[in-house]
Scaffold this active site. Structure first.
Site, PDB file in Angstrom:
ATOM      1  N   TYR A   1      22.792  44.716  33.944  1.00  0.00           N
ATOM      2  CA  TYR A   1      21.334  44.556  34.010  1.00  0.00           C
ATOM      3  C   TYR A   1      20.954  43.156  34.476  1.00  0.00           C
ATOM      4  O   TYR A   1      20.133  42.976  35.386  1.00  0.00           O
ATOM      5  CB  TYR A   1      20.738  44.849  32.635  1.00  0.00           C
ATOM      6  CG  TYR A   1      19.228  44.829  32.583  1.00  0.00           C
ATOM      7  CD1 TYR A   1      18.489  45.849  33.166  1.00  0.00           C
ATOM      8  CD2 TYR A   1      18.545  43.806  31.942  1.00  0.00           C
ATOM      9  CE1 TYR A   1      17.101  45.848  33.113  1.00  0.00           C
ATOM     10  CE2 TYR A   1      17.161  43.799  31.880  1.00  0.00           C
ATOM     11  CZ  TYR A   1      16.438  44.822  32.466  1.00  0.00           C
ATOM     12  OH  TYR A   1      15.061  44.813  32.405  1.00  0.00           O
TER      13      TYR A   1
ATOM     14  N   LYS B   1      18.903  41.938  37.867  1.00  0.00           N
ATOM     15  CA  LYS B   1      17.612  41.260  37.768  1.00  0.00           C
ATOM     16  C   LYS B   1      17.664  39.837  38.324  1.00  0.00           C
ATOM     17  O   LYS B   1      16.673  39.345  38.898  1.00  0.00           O
ATOM     18  CB  LYS B   1      17.131  41.255  36.319  1.00  0.00           C
ATOM     19  CG  LYS B   1      16.776  42.632  35.784  1.00  0.00           C
ATOM     20  CD  LYS B   1      15.609  43.259  36.534  1.00  0.00           C
ATOM     21  CE  LYS B   1      15.152  44.562  35.906  1.00  0.00           C
ATOM     22  NZ  LYS B   1      13.965  45.138  36.580  1.00  0.00           N
TER      23      LYS B   1
END
Length: 253
Positions: free
Chosen positions: A158, A162
């Site tokens: 993740y 990002k």
């Protein structure tokens, strides 16, 4: 009721919201509608996107379409549907994303790839497709995350996606500046949505996460509305390439 301040007026703007049935996408799409925008709600689940249209909103101001952030053709089709239904596209809010949490030692390669494909590559393809259909004054806003800066165990997939998104915003903002199109990001801290539900239910995890937020609470979708309106309104005309962390101070720790 007094008329809106023209500086922050987004009335009649045409906005495409990707991930529009999600825990952030749905309330933010509703917020844009409340402020007079016309909104195409796009989601992998078309029925869920349609259900996310608030009651009482006339069809002329809100439509639903399908989008798959892993499929370039589907992304282009969602942009084309917005233009076909509303005549143009002024703004994009990308609230689509996936949160796959696992320690690096056990994180599957497929999970890592899925995070990058949806959170980063999909964001790139959506930006490119939307920018190609926009004129000067177009606004593109991505939901990033504090994980683009902070290092939380288990977040390799993740956080990598990002962090890449944050830098992609900077590069594409520079490329599109000459066309009068802005590209920015909003980075929330932990927000209680269906995507974070399982984590937040874990008392030990919850207490640990709260201890890292100086303001002592998790975020809400409402916390993001002011920044979103700023970036989509005349007030945000000279802002591009930035990620605004709306995080209660999480990135200060």
């Amino acid at each position: 009721m007094s008329p809106p301040d023209p500086l922050f007026d987004i009335g009649n703007r045409v906005c495409l919201v990707a991930g529009a049935s999600g825990g952030l996408g749905a309330p933010l799409a509703a917020s844009l509608l409340r402020r007079g925008a016309r909104v195409m709600l796009a989601d992998l689940d078309l029925d869920a996107a349609a259900d996310a249209i608030p009651d009482g909103v006339e069809e002329a101001r809100a439509r639903a379409t399908a989008i798959d952030m892993r499929d370039e053709a589907a992304i282009a089709a969602a942009v084309e549907a917005t233009v076909a239904d509303f005549g143009r596209i002024d703004c994009v809010l990308n609230a689509a994303g996936v949160l796959l949490v696992d320690p690096g030692a056990t994180l599957g390669a497929d999970a890592f790839r899925a995070s990058v494909d949806i959170n980063l590559t999909g964001a790139f393809l959506l930006t490119r497709a939307a920018a190609g259909a926009m004129t000067a004054g177009g606004r593109i806003v991505h939901i990033v995350s504090v994980s683009s800066l902070v290092a939380n165990p288990g977040y390799a997939a993740y956080a990598s996606s990002k962090a890449g998104l944050m830098q992609m915003i900077r590069v594409l903002a520079r490329e599109l500046a000459g066309e009068g199109i802005t590209v920015n990001g909003i980075g929330p801290a932990v927000t209680e949505t269906p995507m974070t539900l399982e984590q937040v239910k874990d008392e030990a995890w919850r207490d640990g996460a709260l201890s890292l937020i100086p303001m002592g609470r998790f975020g809400t979708p409402d916390d993001l509305i002011g920044t979103l309106v700023l970036l989509m309104s005349p007030a945000g005309e000279f802002i591009t390439g930035q990620t605004f962390y709306v995080d209660g101070g999480r990135t200060l720790v």
